[in-house]
Design a protein around this motif. Structure first.
Motif, PDB file in Angstrom:
ATOM      1  N   ILE A  23       0.841  -1.203   0.000  1.00  0.00           N
ATOM      2  CA  ILE A  23       0.000   0.000   0.000  1.00  0.00           C
ATOM      3  C   ILE A  23       0.872   1.247   0.000  1.00  0.00           C
ATOM      4  O   ILE A  23       0.626   2.193  -0.755  1.00  0.00           O
ATOM      5  CB  ILE A  23      -0.964  -0.009   1.206  1.00  0.00           C
ATOM      6  N   SER A  24       1.916   1.256   0.812  1.00  0.00           N
ATOM      7  CA  SER A  24       2.783   2.440   0.869  1.00  0.00           C
ATOM      8  C   SER A  24       3.536   2.641  -0.439  1.00  0.00           C
ATOM      9  O   SER A  24       3.733   3.774  -0.879  1.00  0.00           O
ATOM     10  CB  SER A  24       3.751   2.341   2.047  1.00  0.00           C
ATOM     11  N   VAL A  25       3.961   1.536  -1.091  1.00  0.00           N
ATOM     12  CA  VAL A  25       4.628   1.660  -2.399  1.00  0.00           C
ATOM     13  C   VAL A  25       3.650   2.219  -3.434  1.00  0.00           C
ATOM     14  O   VAL A  25       3.998   3.093  -4.228  1.00  0.00           O
ATOM     15  CB  VAL A  25       5.206   0.297  -2.849  1.00  0.00           C
ATOM     16  N   VAL A  70       1.761   9.384  -5.779  1.00  0.00           N
ATOM     17  CA  VAL A  70       2.206  10.737  -5.431  1.00  0.00           C
ATOM     18  C   VAL A  70       3.329  11.165  -6.379  1.00  0.00           C
ATOM     19  O   VAL A  70       3.376  12.309  -6.836  1.00  0.00           O
ATOM     20  CB  VAL A  70       2.654  10.805  -3.952  1.00  0.00           C
ATOM     21  N   GLY A  71       4.224  10.229  -6.701  1.00  0.00           N
ATOM     22  CA  GLY A  71       5.298  10.539  -7.645  1.00  0.00           C
ATOM     23  C   GLY A  71       4.760  10.899  -9.017  1.00  0.00           C
ATOM     24  O   GLY A  71       5.274  11.810  -9.677  1.00  0.00           O
ATOM     25  N   LEU A  72       3.740  10.200  -9.479  1.00  0.00           N
ATOM     26  CA  LEU A  72       3.137  10.526 -10.774  1.00  0.00           C
ATOM     27  C   LEU A  72       2.503  11.911 -10.757  1.00  0.00           C
ATOM     28  O   LEU A  72       2.583  12.662 -11.730  1.00  0.00           O
ATOM     29  CB  LEU A  72       2.072   9.495 -11.147  1.00  0.00           C
ATOM     30  N   ARG A 100       5.524  14.658 -10.467  1.00  0.00           N
ATOM     31  CA  ARG A 100       6.643  14.702 -11.403  1.00  0.00           C
ATOM     32  C   ARG A 100       6.483  15.842 -12.388  1.00  0.00           C
ATOM     33  O   ARG A 100       5.375  16.269 -12.715  1.00  0.00           O
ATOM     34  CB  ARG A 100       6.775  13.382 -12.156  1.00  0.00           C
ATOM     35  N   ARG A 101       7.612  16.298 -12.853  1.00  0.00           N
ATOM     36  CA  ARG A 101       7.605  17.381 -13.843  1.00  0.00           C
ATOM     37  C   ARG A 101       7.747  16.778 -15.232  1.00  0.00           C
ATOM     38  O   ARG A 101       8.480  15.823 -15.426  1.00  0.00           O
ATOM     39  CB  ARG A 101       8.744  18.353 -13.595  1.00  0.00           C
ATOM     40  N   ASP A 102       7.082  17.380 -16.157  1.00  0.00           N
ATOM     41  CA  ASP A 102       7.172  16.928 -17.542  1.00  0.00           C
ATOM     42  C   ASP A 102       8.275  17.709 -18.225  1.00  0.00           C
ATOM     43  O   ASP A 102       8.134  18.901 -18.511  1.00  0.00           O
ATOM     44  CB  ASP A 102       5.826  17.146 -18.242  1.00  0.00           C
ATOM     45  N   ASP A 103       9.400  17.057 -18.498  1.00  0.00           N
ATOM     46  CA  ASP A 103      10.555  17.724 -19.093  1.00  0.00           C
ATOM     47  C   ASP A 103      10.482  17.773 -20.611  1.00  0.00           C
ATOM     48  O   ASP A 103      11.411  18.241 -21.273  1.00  0.00           O
ATOM     49  CB  ASP A 103      11.855  17.026 -18.669  1.00  0.00           C
TER      50      ASP A 103
END
Length: 98
Positions: A79-81, A87-89, A92-95
């Motif tokens: 669950i934590s993963v 949250v990371g998705l 995240r920044r779109d470079d």
């Protein structure tokens, strides 16, 4: 091209000024009424949310989470993963937009 004016000659359009002032006064009253209603609604919702948060016993919730993690460490880890991945998705920044 001819200009047309409303009102009698020499009045300077005083009737139009009174009409505009009346309309602006009505608009002001309407906006004040709507602002007051929105302010009251927001204040009531804030107070309801504050009461619900005050009723929550965070110590008991913490104890429940600890006992769940101790009894189901694998599920808790997955669950934590998963939450970390989501949250990371989101963060995240779109470079690609250079």
């Amino acid at each position: 091209m001819e200009e047309t004016t409303s009102g009698a000659p020499g009045t300077g359009g005083a009737g139009a000024g009174d009409d505009a002032a009346s309309r602006f006064g009505k608009a002001k009253d309407y906006v004040n009424e709507k602002y007051s209603a929105a302010s009251d609604f927001t204040r009531n919702q804030y107070n309801r949310a504050k009461e619900k948060i005050d009723d929550v016993d965070f110590g008991a919730i913490t104890d429940q989470v600890r006992s769940y993690v101790r009894s189901n460490p694998g599920k808790a880890l997955l669950i934590s993963v998963g939450v970390g991945f989501l949250v990371g998705l989101l963060l995240r920044r779109d470079d690609d937009n250079d």
